[in-house]
Design a protein around this motif. Structure first.
Motif, mmCIF file in Angstrom:
data_model
loop_
_atom_site.group_PDB
_atom_site.id
_atom_site.type_symbol
_atom_site.label_atom_id
_atom_site.label_comp_id
_atom_site.label_asym_id
_atom_site.label_seq_id
_atom_site.Cartn_x
_atom_site.Cartn_y
_atom_site.Cartn_z
ATOM 1 N N LEU A 18 6.835 -5.246 36.662
ATOM 2 C CA LEU A 18 6.319 -4.794 37.960
ATOM 3 C C LEU A 18 4.933 -5.359 38.220
ATOM 4 C CD1 LEU A 18 7.419 -1.091 38.230
ATOM 5 C CD2 LEU A 18 7.943 -2.951 39.780
ATOM 6 N N ARG A 21 5.127 -8.919 39.120
ATOM 7 C CA ARG A 21 5.770 -9.171 40.400
ATOM 8 C C ARG A 21 4.822 -8.858 41.547
ATOM 9 N NH1 ARG A 21 11.868 -7.726 39.823
ATOM 10 N NH2 ARG A 21 11.651 -9.297 38.219
ATOM 11 N N ASP A 81 9.038 7.392 44.505
ATOM 12 C CA ASP A 81 10.422 6.909 44.604
ATOM 13 C C ASP A 81 11.376 7.724 43.719
ATOM 14 O OD1 ASP A 81 10.281 5.915 42.022
ATOM 15 O OD2 ASP A 81 9.799 3.893 42.653
ATOM 16 N N LEU B 87 14.665 4.627 42.326
ATOM 17 C CA LEU B 87 14.705 3.173 42.151
ATOM 18 C C LEU B 87 13.342 2.606 42.530
ATOM 19 C CD1 LEU B 87 18.008 2.528 44.109
ATOM 20 C CD2 LEU B 87 17.783 2.710 41.640
ATOM 21 N N ASN B 88 12.854 1.686 41.740
ATOM 22 C CA ASN B 88 11.629 1.011 42.122
ATOM 23 C C ASN B 88 11.969 -0.146 43.059
ATOM 24 O OD1 ASN B 88 9.362 -0.942 42.024
ATOM 25 N ND2 ASN B 88 8.502 0.660 40.758
ATOM 26 N N ALA B 90 10.539 -2.809 43.936
ATOM 27 C CA ALA B 90 10.225 -4.197 43.573
ATOM 28 C C ALA B 90 11.181 -4.731 42.509
ATOM 29 C CB ALA B 90 8.787 -4.301 43.087
ATOM 30 N N LEU B 91 11.944 -3.835 41.887
ATOM 31 C CA LEU B 91 12.873 -4.274 40.850
ATOM 32 C C LEU B 91 14.263 -4.481 41.452
ATOM 33 C CD1 LEU B 91 11.922 -1.861 37.928
ATOM 34 C CD2 LEU B 91 11.249 -4.234 38.215
ATOM 35 N N GLU B 95 17.859 -4.562 37.165
ATOM 36 C CA GLU B 95 16.712 -4.069 36.390
ATOM 37 C C GLU B 95 16.586 -2.559 36.496
ATOM 38 O OE1 GLU B 95 13.824 -7.983 36.752
ATOM 39 O OE2 GLU B 95 13.869 -6.490 38.336
ATOM 40 N N GLN B 98 19.358 -1.044 34.453
ATOM 41 C CA GLN B 98 19.130 -1.236 33.023
ATOM 42 C C GLN B 98 18.052 -0.275 32.509
ATOM 43 O OE1 GLN B 98 18.548 -5.408 32.306
ATOM 44 N NE2 GLN B 98 20.265 -5.273 30.884
ATOM 45 N N PHE B 99 16.968 -0.162 33.280
ATOM 46 C CA PHE B 99 15.893 0.722 32.856
ATOM 47 C C PHE B 99 16.380 2.162 32.801
ATOM 48 C CE2 PHE B 99 12.347 3.549 34.043
ATOM 49 C CZ PHE B 99 11.619 3.404 32.884
ATOM 50 N N TRP B 100 17.116 2.554 33.824
ATOM 51 C CA TRP B 100 17.601 3.932 33.870
ATOM 52 C C TRP B 100 18.511 4.213 32.669
ATOM 53 C CZ3 TRP B 100 22.101 6.730 34.142
ATOM 54 C CH2 TRP B 100 21.964 8.073 34.512
ATOM 55 N N ASN B 102 18.590 2.690 29.765
ATOM 56 C CA ASN B 102 17.772 2.725 28.553
ATOM 57 C C ASN B 102 17.070 4.076 28.391
ATOM 58 O OD1 ASN B 102 14.707 2.348 27.683
ATOM 59 N ND2 ASN B 102 15.956 1.013 26.413
#
Lengths: 225, 209
Positions: A18, A21, A81, B87-88, B90-91, B95, B98-100, B102
């Motif tokens: 992040l 980015r 978010d 959800l972010n 920017a991802l 991604e 996957q993050f969630w 993990n």
């Protein structure tokens, strides 16, 4: 044990992706420090002795203020978010997550600054001894800024205008750090030992490292109510 | 035997009593449609059940234990999807997923995630930042969790159908029904009528003054 490692790994990877980015946000604090350091000699006059006297203070104050700029990024987006929510219901240890996020913040906001310090020191005519002392104090002190900042951000994350309160909350707790850091560099400029000041800063670092992740995770839980 | 039991819940928000002395239980093979007007406290109720908020009074029990003391056991068997997508922006979809996964201790490979994203109607959009997706597509990414967390028996879904198109709603509803038929339990809030189903029941929250 391996699962906690994978949690830390995952959180750090996400935060670093992040950060890279959103490069503008990454560069902003650094540009701020650079601007302060270049503008000061123009403002107070280019006398080398004067700059040498006030130089360490300028860099430290610029570091604190630039750190404050990026602080909110740590938890605010996640709060809005809903990522924080999902982290809390995942049942994973929030203390680990908080620690990983704080470390990421330090890595992204302060490590480039520490690397840039020798250059800034030249701008302000600092001696080599002073530069070394400045870098050591920044190395010990900036993680404290990140950790205390994280507590402040986690506490104010649910507020609509948290930014102002955050600064008011954090500036006073940063003062001891600033005092000991500049005192250490002053000793270094006179070629006196400055280990005592570093020891006190180290003690502050250890204390905050022990308490901050716990405080942050608790504050994030409370922010959901 | 009900897995999730709420006893004598009371919730006060901004000096207004949303509900009090509320008893509720959710067992296996149940789809409960939580209904009520805006401001009745549906989201607050769901957040209390999910362990995100604490009730002013009353307890929530999972398998006879308080959810705070059940801790990890409770969280791994519950899936909560709220208003916020989690959800972010920017991802990318991959991604974020996957993050969630993990985070929730789920092992899943990237190709499996891509396959799932294709299944839910996001083929070709997997590696776009979520901010570039439409509201309905973002909702689909967050609802992908229904397919991921298979160990979760209890689903708490807050308005999952917001911004979804007709096919999307049908897809999610089918998944919910399958979950209930295979022994899971679902508590869902929605202002839309749900398809009639033998396991479906309704629970009404009234607006109080």
């Amino acid at each position: 044990m391996s699962s906690s490692f994978s949690i830390i790994n995952g959180v750090m990877r996400r935060d670093l992706i992040l950060a890279f980015r959103q490069k503008a946000e990454l560069a902003q604090p650094l540009m701020f420090v650079l601007m302060v350091v270049t503008l000061f000699p123009l403002g107070v006059g280019p006398s080398p002795e004067l700059l040498q006297r006030i130089g360490p203070g300028i860099i430290w104050i610029a570091a604190i203020l630039s750190g404050l700029m990026g602080m909110e990024r740590m938890f605010r987006d996640d709060y809005h978010d809903g990522s924080t929510e999902q982290m809390l219901v995942s049942g994973m240890p929030m203390v680990l997550v908080s620690a990983a996020k704080i470390f990421c913040h330090w890595l992204v906001s302060f490590v480039p600054l520490i690397i840039l310090t020798p250059l800034l020191a030249v701008f302000l005519n600092l001696t080599w001894d002073m530069t070394v002392a400045l870098m050591i104090t920044l190395l010990i002190g900036t993680p404290v800024l990140s950790m205390l900042g994280a507590i402040g951000v986690a506490l104010t994350v649910g507020l609509r205008k948290g930014g102002l309160i955050l600064s008011l909350l954090l500036i006073p707790v940063f003062i001891p750090l600033l005092i000991f850091a500049t005192s250490a560099i002053e000793s270094a400029s006179m070629r006196l030992p400055y280990l005592p000041q570093l020891a006190i800063m180290g003690a502050i670092l250890l204390l905050t490292a022990a308490l901050a992740p716990v405080a942050v995770s608790y504050a994030l839980k409370v922010s959901q109510h | 035997m009900a897995d999730l039991i709420a006893q004598k819940l009371m919730c006060i928000k901004r000096d207004r009593v949303l509900f009090e002395a509320l008893d509720f239980s959710l067992g296996a093979k149940q789809i409960v449609h939580l209904k009520g007007p805006n401001g009745a406290g549906k989201t607050s109720f769901l957040r209390i059940l999910a362990g995100l908020a604490t009730a002013t009074e009353g307890v929530v029990k999972y398998k006879e234990k308080n959810i705070e003391s059940a801790g990890h056991d409770f969280y791994t068997s519950t899936l909560y999807i709220g208003h916020k997508s989690g959800l972010n922006s920017a991802l990318t979809g991959i991604e974020n997923t996957q993050f969630w996964a993990n985070q929730h201790g789920i092992d899943i490979s990237q190709s499996e995630i891509i396959a799932l994203l294709g299944m839910i109607g996001l083929a070709g959009l997997e590696d776009l930042p979520v901010a570039h997706l439409s509201a309905g597509q973002q909702r689909r990414v967050s609802l992908l969790r229904l397919w991921l967390k298979s160990q979760a028996r209890i689903w708490l879904l807050d308005e999952p159908f917001t911004a979804l198109d007709v096919q999307g709603v049908a897809l999610i509803e089918k998944k919910i029904q399958e979950h209930a038929e295979s022994g899971g339990s679902v508590l869902i809030t929605s202002h839309q009528a749900l398809q009639p189903h033998p396991l479906k029941s309704e629970f009404m929250l009234e607006y109080r003054f």
